[in-house]
Design a protein around this motif. Structure first.
Motif, PDB file in Angstrom:
ATOM      1  N   VAL A  26      43.987  24.991  65.101  1.00 25.91           N
ATOM      2  CA  VAL A  26      44.813  25.733  66.065  1.00 25.91           C
ATOM      3  C   VAL A  26      45.984  26.473  65.412  1.00 25.91           C
ATOM      4  N   ILE A  27      46.378  26.050  64.210  1.00 23.45           N
ATOM      5  CA  ILE A  27      47.422  26.753  63.456  1.00 23.45           C
ATOM      6  C   ILE A  27      46.811  27.128  62.109  1.00 23.45           C
ATOM      7  N   SER A  28      46.623  28.412  61.883  1.00 20.67           N
ATOM      8  CA  SER A  28      45.988  28.830  60.624  1.00 20.67           C
ATOM      9  C   SER A  28      46.974  28.674  59.465  1.00 20.67           C
ATOM     10  N   LEU A  29      46.444  28.675  58.255  1.00 20.93           N
ATOM     11  CA  LEU A  29      47.253  28.447  57.056  1.00 20.93           C
ATOM     12  C   LEU A  29      47.127  29.619  56.097  1.00 20.93           C
ATOM     13  N   GLY A  30      48.269  30.207  55.753  1.00 16.63           N
ATOM     14  CA  GLY A  30      48.332  31.216  54.703  1.00 16.63           C
ATOM     15  C   GLY A  30      49.039  30.627  53.503  1.00 16.63           C
ATOM     16  N   LEU A  31      48.485  30.803  52.328  1.00 16.46           N
ATOM     17  CA  LEU A  31      49.060  30.190  51.132  1.00 16.46           C
ATOM     18  C   LEU A  31      49.545  31.245  50.148  1.00 16.46           C
ATOM     19  N   CYS A  32      50.833  31.174  49.844  1.00 18.25           N
ATOM     20  CA  CYS A  32      51.394  32.025  48.795  1.00 18.25           C
ATOM     21  C   CYS A  32      51.049  31.438  47.433  1.00 18.25           C
ATOM     22  N   GLY A  33      51.163  32.263  46.410  1.00 21.31           N
ATOM     23  CA  GLY A  33      50.943  31.777  45.052  1.00 21.31           C
ATOM     24  C   GLY A  33      52.099  30.910  44.583  1.00 21.31           C
ATOM     25  N   THR A  52      54.238  31.320  42.161  1.00 19.19           N
ATOM     26  CA  THR A  52      55.436  31.985  41.657  1.00 19.19           C
ATOM     27  C   THR A  52      55.892  33.063  42.631  1.00 19.19           C
ATOM     28  N   HIS A  53      57.151  33.422  42.525  1.00 14.98           N
ATOM     29  CA  HIS A  53      57.683  34.498  43.345  1.00 14.98           C
ATOM     30  C   HIS A  53      58.804  35.169  42.566  1.00 14.98           C
ATOM     31  N   ASP A  54      59.278  36.290  43.075  1.00 14.77           N
ATOM     32  CA  ASP A  54      60.360  37.001  42.420  1.00 14.77           C
ATOM     33  C   ASP A  54      61.612  36.950  43.282  1.00 14.77           C
ATOM     34  N   LYS A  55      62.589  37.779  42.987  1.00 11.96           N
ATOM     35  CA  LYS A  55      63.852  37.764  43.732  1.00 11.96           C
ATOM     36  C   LYS A  55      63.658  38.083  45.213  1.00 11.96           C
ATOM     37  N   LEU A  56      62.669  38.890  45.517  1.00 10.49           N
ATOM     38  CA  LEU A  56      62.521  39.371  46.882  1.00 10.49           C
ATOM     39  C   LEU A  56      61.836  38.375  47.800  1.00 10.49           C
ATOM     40  N   SER A  57      60.763  37.719  47.310  1.00  4.25           N
ATOM     41  CA  SER A  57      59.945  37.009  48.281  1.00  4.25           C
ATOM     42  C   SER A  57      58.821  36.228  47.622  1.00  4.25           C
ATOM     43  N   TRP A  58      58.341  35.247  48.363  1.00  2.00           N
ATOM     44  CA  TRP A  58      57.027  34.668  48.063  1.00  2.00           C
ATOM     45  C   TRP A  58      55.969  35.738  48.339  1.00  2.00           C
ATOM     46  N   THR A  59      54.894  35.707  47.569  1.00  4.05           N
ATOM     47  CA  THR A  59      53.867  36.740  47.685  1.00  4.05           C
ATOM     48  C   THR A  59      52.491  36.108  47.853  1.00  4.05           C
ATOM     49  N   PHE A  60      51.571  36.903  48.386  1.00  7.23           N
ATOM     50  CA  PHE A  60      50.215  36.420  48.663  1.00  7.23           C
ATOM     51  C   PHE A  60      49.264  36.800  47.531  1.00  7.23           C
ATOM     52  N   ASP A  61      49.677  36.506  46.310  1.00 11.79           N
ATOM     53  CA  ASP A  61      48.883  36.958  45.174  1.00 11.79           C
ATOM     54  C   ASP A  61      47.603  36.163  44.966  1.00 11.79           C
ATOM     55  N   LEU A  62      47.370  35.103  45.738  1.00  9.70           N
ATOM     56  CA  LEU A  62      46.109  34.369  45.635  1.00  9.70           C
ATOM     57  C   LEU A  62      45.009  35.027  46.469  1.00  9.70           C
ATOM     58  N   ASP A  63      45.410  35.905  47.386  1.00 12.07           N
ATOM     59  CA  ASP A  63      44.441  36.540  48.284  1.00 12.07           C
ATOM     60  C   ASP A  63      43.909  37.846  47.692  1.00 12.07           C
ATOM     61  N   PRO A  64      42.708  38.257  48.078  1.00 11.89           N
ATOM     62  CA  PRO A  64      42.158  39.524  47.587  1.00 11.89           C
ATOM     63  C   PRO A  64      43.109  40.687  47.864  1.00 11.89           C
ATOM     64  N   GLY A  65      43.417  41.451  46.831  1.00 16.29           N
ATOM     65  CA  GLY A  65      44.323  42.572  46.970  1.00 16.29           C
ATOM     66  C   GLY A  65      45.775  42.173  47.125  1.00 16.29           C
ATOM     67  N   GLY A  66      46.068  40.875  47.017  1.00 12.10           N
ATOM     68  CA  GLY A  66      47.439  40.407  47.158  1.00 12.10           C
ATOM     69  C   GLY A  66      47.992  40.566  48.560  1.00 12.10           C
ATOM     70  N   VAL A  67      47.115  40.520  49.573  1.00 11.56           N
ATOM     71  CA  VAL A  67      47.520  40.718  50.973  1.00 11.56           C
ATOM     72  C   VAL A  67      47.008  39.551  51.805  1.00 11.56           C
ATOM     73  N   ASP A  68      47.871  38.988  52.643  1.00 14.19           N
ATOM     74  CA  ASP A  68      47.423  37.912  53.525  1.00 14.19           C
ATOM     75  C   ASP A  68      46.358  38.458  54.467  1.00 14.19           C
ATOM     76  N   PRO A  69      45.196  37.797  54.563  1.00 12.70           N
ATOM     77  CA  PRO A  69      44.088  38.363  55.337  1.00 12.70           C
ATOM     78  C   PRO A  69      44.311  38.370  56.849  1.00 12.70           C
TER      79      PRO A  69
END
Length: 334
Positions: free
Chosen positions: A65-72, A74-91
């Motif tokens: 009922v609650i989906s899960l998005g996982l960031c990689g 590491t992150h930089d100054k700006l934000s956690w990123t979705f670099d584990l996903d294809p194209g680096g974008v949360d699907p």
């Protein structure tokens, strides 16, 4: 990746504990009612605060009922990123950075972009990043969607004691390791070190005669302590200089941590590789080379713990969760 943030502070480390306090509730009083498939939990396996939400979601059976998005890791100054996903974008959210969800709701959001965060999928806007409240609400507001056999992680008769233990553990242990690692002065580090190990000794005494922190079943208190203990030998002992002794040299806490690790819903959320990568790479002011240590040997987490002799029922009258969904399984470690 752009330049990392600085983590070490002059003198004593002080955590910013101002979070977005909007809640998702059964009655929707903050404008966000409990609703299946509407919200996405954005987490990172490396982060102990996010790890709590992944564990509680697993134990209560909220994966459907609650989906899960996982960031990689590491992150930089700006934000956690979705670099584990294809194209680096949360699907699901269609964004490359968690920051995008924060700015969707608060265009001038002034604080750090943190995980875990619950995001409203229809609007793409963050709802809350209040990790401490989040898991309690999973237990109390989402009851209509708990799996059959879900444990009582925050039972009403024990809430006052759980809250008291949680406050102490947060102050001296969960945040205590960070006060050691991010201290910018010798005296601040040593004071934090002494407080941390005094509390770990106190916890050892408490757990010497009872299997779990509060009552005879797993509760929210065990989840909160576990995620720090799981990171102790891989990163805190060396990277954060919490080196009076390893967890594996503290017999009671080591057995307690292994007991939980071997309980479905706990160890199957732990990715030691991502944990080590996160701390040793992101905290560049502590570890400027970015070299990630090969050790320690972590196969000892699967050795017998003997805590069954203390009695207790891990899930009370409930049952263990089933294996995690295929897409959420952590790679086996060696």
């Amino acid at each position: 990746m752009t330049t990392q943030s600085s983590y070490v502070e002059p003198g004593e480390f002080k955590r910013d504990t101002n979070y977005i306090d909007t809640r998702i509730t059964a009655d929707g009083r903050d404008g966000y009612p409990v609703e299946p498939h509407r919200y996405r939990l954005v987490a990172a396996r490396a982060c102990p605060w996010a790890n709590r939400t992944v564990i509680v979601r697993r134990l209560l059976g909220l994966e459907g009922v609650i989906s899960l998005g996982l960031c990689g890791p590491t992150h930089d100054k700006l934000s956690w990123t979705f670099d584990l996903d294809p194209g680096g974008v949360d699907p699901v959210l269609g964004i490359p950075r968690l920051r995008d969800a924060y700015l969707r709701r608060f265009p001038d959001y002034p604080r750090g972009i943190t995980v875990p965060a619950l995001v409203d999928v229809p609007t793409g806007a963050v709802v809350t990043n209040d990790y401490a409240r989040m898991t309690l609400d999973f237990s109390t507001e989402w009851t209509a969607y708990h799996r059959p056999g879900a444990p009582q992680l925050y039972p009403e008769p024990l809430r006052a004691e759980i809250d008291e233990i949680n406050a102490v553990v947060f102050r001296e242990v969960n945040n205590g390791v960070y006060r050691c690692g991010f201290a910018g002065a010798q005296d601040a580090y040593e004071a934090a070190y002494d407080r941390l190990f005094a509390r770990l000794d106190w916890l050892s005494e408490r757990l010497a005669t009872q299997r779990y922190l509060v009552g005879d079943t797993i509760t929210e208190a065990d989840v909160r302590l576990f995620t720090t203990l799981a990171r102790f030998d891989p990163v805190y002992h060396g990277h954060f200089k919490t080196n009076r002794s390893k967890l594996s040299e503290m017999p009671v806490l080591w057995a307690y941590a292994r007991d939980l690790f071997q309980t479905p819903g706990f160890g199957d959320t732990i990715d030691f590789g991502q944990i080590k990568t996160h701390y040793y790479v992101v905290h560049a002011d502590i570890n400027p080379t970015g070299v990630v240590p090969k050790g320690p040997d972590l196969s000892n987490w699967l050795t017998p713990h003997g805590r069954e002799a203390l009695g207790g029922r891990p899930f009370g009258a409930g049952t263990p969760p089933p294996p995690p969904p295929e897409a959420e399984r952590v790679p086996a470690f060696h």
